[in-house]
Motif scaffolding. Structure first.
Motif, PDB file in Angstrom:
ATOM      1  N   HIS A  67       0.834  -1.207   0.000  1.00  0.00           N
ATOM      2  CA  HIS A  67       0.000   0.000   0.000  1.00  0.00           C
ATOM      3  C   HIS A  67       0.871   1.261   0.000  1.00  0.00           C
ATOM      4  CE1 HIS A  67      -4.061  -1.515   0.254  1.00  0.00           C
ATOM      5  NE2 HIS A  67      -3.726  -2.368   1.214  1.00  0.00           N
ATOM      6  N   SER A  68       1.960   1.217   0.742  1.00  0.00           N
ATOM      7  CA  SER A  68       2.850   2.375   0.813  1.00  0.00           C
ATOM      8  C   SER A  68       3.477   2.658  -0.551  1.00  0.00           C
ATOM      9  CB  SER A  68       3.940   2.122   1.854  1.00  0.00           C
ATOM     10  OG  SER A  68       4.851   3.200   1.901  1.00  0.00           O
ATOM     11  N   ARG A 109       1.114   5.602  -7.894  1.00  0.00           N
ATOM     12  CA  ARG A 109      -0.002   6.089  -8.706  1.00  0.00           C
ATOM     13  C   ARG A 109       0.162   7.542  -9.149  1.00  0.00           C
ATOM     14  NH1 ARG A 109      -3.834   2.218  -8.950  1.00  0.00           N
ATOM     15  NH2 ARG A 109      -4.013   0.714  -7.222  1.00  0.00           N
ATOM     16  N   SER A 147       0.788   3.927  -3.063  1.00  0.00           N
ATOM     17  CA  SER A 147       0.362   5.304  -2.829  1.00  0.00           C
ATOM     18  C   SER A 147       1.317   6.307  -3.463  1.00  0.00           C
ATOM     19  CB  SER A 147       0.241   5.571  -1.326  1.00  0.00           C
ATOM     20  OG  SER A 147       1.519   5.559  -0.705  1.00  0.00           O
ATOM     21  N   ARG A 148       2.578   5.908  -3.616  1.00  0.00           N
ATOM     22  CA  ARG A 148       3.560   6.777  -4.269  1.00  0.00           C
ATOM     23  C   ARG A 148       3.647   6.524  -5.763  1.00  0.00           C
ATOM     24  NH1 ARG A 148       4.822   5.889   0.857  1.00  0.00           N
ATOM     25  NH2 ARG A 148       5.904   7.477   2.086  1.00  0.00           N
TER      26      ARG A 148
END
Length: 319
Positions: free
Chosen positions: A64-65, A71, A68-69
């Protein structure tokens, strides 16, 4: 190993598709190749990015981390490339970038768009996967996209993307050989097709899942044939080797007939997706109106679908 934009796209594709297999189809890769690439990326990052299970692949907290960067980077790169292409081509006039699931409505929609916007550069991008179209829309590579969503299997809608519903519940008919025992009936039940092989396009969003649910509810477990080529699929149906679910606006190919399914066990929502700022409200209204007119013309031309719409109180063209 240094991460490149293509690696970030691969990670996002896996997250959006929910499995490595589906992501590989969307990316035009083999599943083993994408699996190998994912392992290399995880080695470079230093930890697992996805958990793998029977329900597919899900991002880990580290995943997820990274996503999140990733996209925003992909979105910026897509916007940069689109701007660069426009500049290189000297693009300064009006344009409309249209995406769509395949189907007979596309030609009629484009014909209306060209007639109404003769000075606009209109392009069309056809995909089997509605999820792919929505991602192209979200990353500023399309202005509008006509998509289908199987009932009970919601699409992943990217942030900022909006939808306008054309048909809340379009039925799926079944394509049969003209010599099939059920071909002469006005309605066909799934139980009557329990001994038939069903054609499935593995790249289509949730097509297999929707069929499996309908089969389970009908107490059947038919064989599946994975076919991506439309011509081959049509030949298999005509020869009696298989049957397939189809849009009610589809045209029967030689040697086949289309019949409604009893109880409408397979349905889909049809919608036009866009993102804020892609078109003004009057422009979006007009584009949607062109799509609606094209769809109604097809429905009017299909007696069996027109009858279905009468029975179910659906959208009908003006008299």
């Amino acid at each position: 190993m240094e991460l490149e934009v293509r690696h970030l796209r691969a990670l996002c594709a896996i997250a959006d598709a929910g499995s490595v297999r589906k992501a590989a189809l969307q990316l035009g890769m083999t599943q083993p190749s994408l699996t190998t690439q994912l392992r290399r990326i995880e080695g470079a990052v230093g930890g697992l990015l996805f958990t793998r299970g029977q329900t597919g692949s899900r991002p880990t907290p580290l995943g997820h981390s990274v996503l999140s960067r990733a996209r925003p980077i992909i979105a910026e790169m897509s916007a940069l490339m689109a701007a660069a292409r426009d500049a290189a081509a000297g693009a300064g006039g009006a344009r409309l970038r249209v995406g769509s699931i395949g189907g007979r409505v596309v030609a009629g929609w484009l014909r209306r768009l060209h007639a109404r916007l003769p000075d606009t550069d209109i392009t069309i991008h056809i995909e089997v996967s509605a999820g792919t179209l929505l991602q192209l829309l979200a990353t500023n590579q399309l202005d509008v996209a006509f998509v289908h969503e199987a009932e009970g299997f919601p699409l992943h809608i990217p942030a900022g993307v909006e939808q306008r519903v054309l048909m809340a519940r379009e039925p799926r008919f079944v394509a049969l050989s003209a010599t099939h025992p059920a071909a002469g009936r006005p309605l066909v039940g799934l139980a009557e097709l329990a001994d038939d092989a069903w054609i499935v396009d593995p790249a289509a969003d949730h097509e297999w899942s929707a069929l499996q649910r309908a089969f389970t509810e009908a107490g059947t477990d038919p064989r599946l044939v994975h076919v991506r080529d439309a011509a081959t699929a049509a030949d298999l149906v005509a020869s009696g080797e298989a049957v397939r679910a189809c849009q009610p606006t589809a045209e029967a190919t030689p040697g086949t007939v289309l019949r409604p399914l009893y109880g409408d066990p397979l349905t889909a929502e049809l919608s036009l997706a866009t993102r804020p700022g892609a078109l003004s409200l009057p422009e979006l209204d007009a584009v949607f109106g062109d799509l609606e007119d094209a769809y109604r013309a097809l429905a009017y031309a299909h007696p069996s679908y027109r009858s279905w719409l009468h029975r179910n109180g659906g959208m009908l063209p003006a008299a």
